[in-house]
Design a protein around this motif. Structure first.
Motif, PDB file in Angstrom:
ATOM      1  N   ALA A  23      38.652  49.164  26.799  1.00 22.19           N
ATOM      2  CA  ALA A  23      38.504  48.568  25.475  1.00 22.19           C
ATOM      3  C   ALA A  23      37.159  48.958  24.883  1.00 22.19           C
ATOM      4  O   ALA A  23      36.114  48.790  25.532  1.00 22.19           O
ATOM      5  N   SER A  25      34.339  48.301  21.994  1.00 21.33           N
ATOM      6  CA  SER A  25      33.895  47.220  21.122  1.00 21.33           C
ATOM      7  C   SER A  25      32.566  47.583  20.488  1.00 21.33           C
ATOM      8  O   SER A  25      31.848  48.456  20.971  1.00 21.33           O
ATOM      9  N   LYS A  75      43.430  47.721  18.544  1.00 19.42           N
ATOM     10  CA  LYS A  75      42.563  47.073  19.524  1.00 19.42           C
ATOM     11  C   LYS A  75      41.493  48.017  20.065  1.00 19.42           C
ATOM     12  O   LYS A  75      40.708  47.630  20.931  1.00 19.42           O
ATOM     13  N   ASN A  76      41.486  49.257  19.593  1.00 22.43           N
ATOM     14  CA  ASN A  76      40.548  50.267  20.118  1.00 22.43           C
ATOM     15  C   ASN A  76      40.607  50.320  21.644  1.00 22.43           C
ATOM     16  O   ASN A  76      39.574  50.337  22.332  1.00 22.43           O
ATOM     17  N   THR A  77      41.809  50.318  22.144  1.00 25.07           N
ATOM     18  CA  THR A  77      42.022  50.278  23.593  1.00 25.07           C
ATOM     19  C   THR A  77      42.906  51.451  24.011  1.00 25.07           C
ATOM     20  O   THR A  77      43.890  51.762  23.338  1.00 25.07           O
TER      21      THR A  77
END
Length: 122
Positions: A23, A25, A75-77
């Motif tokens: 992930a 962030s 989710k930028n995952t």
């Protein structure tokens, strides 16, 4: 600043499966490519797979047909589903995001996660 946090590593028997997650962030404006590298003891770090924001993927020959990379852009995952694991897949797996654009930062930057250990052993 952007942080990449991996999870999902562990010990698995040959032939088993694991799913890694990473992930991203922070003050992210855009991430085009996300990927996974790995480094086995005594070896150089090598690319495992990567995926663009549009869903285009590429894989190392050694993992084709066994590993699947996917991504949730909202989710930028990024995920790495690893099936039919072999002892030679044992390594520290690193998440990688090159050329990330961040809010308030003029230059794009490359980011790495701290790595997660995958051990394939009976």
């Amino acid at each position: 600043q952007v942080q990449l946090v991996e999870s999902g590593g562990g010990l698995v028997q040959p032939g088993g499966s694991l799913r890694l997650s990473c992930a991203a962030s922070g003050s992210i404006r855009s991430i085009n490519v996300m990927g996974w590298y790995r480094q086995a003891p005594g070896k150089q770090r090598e690319l495992v797979a990567n995926i663009t924001s549009g869903g285009s993927t590429s894989y190392a020959d050694s993992v084709k047909g066994r590993f699947t990379i996917s991504r949730d852009n909202a989710k930028n995952t990024v995920y790495l589903q690893m099936n039919s694991l072999k002892s030679e897949d044992t390594a520290v797996y690193y998440c990688y995001a090159p050329a990330v654009r961040s809010w308030g930062v003029l230059r794009s930057m490359d980011y790495w996660g701290e790595g997660t250990l995958v051990t394939v052993s009976s």
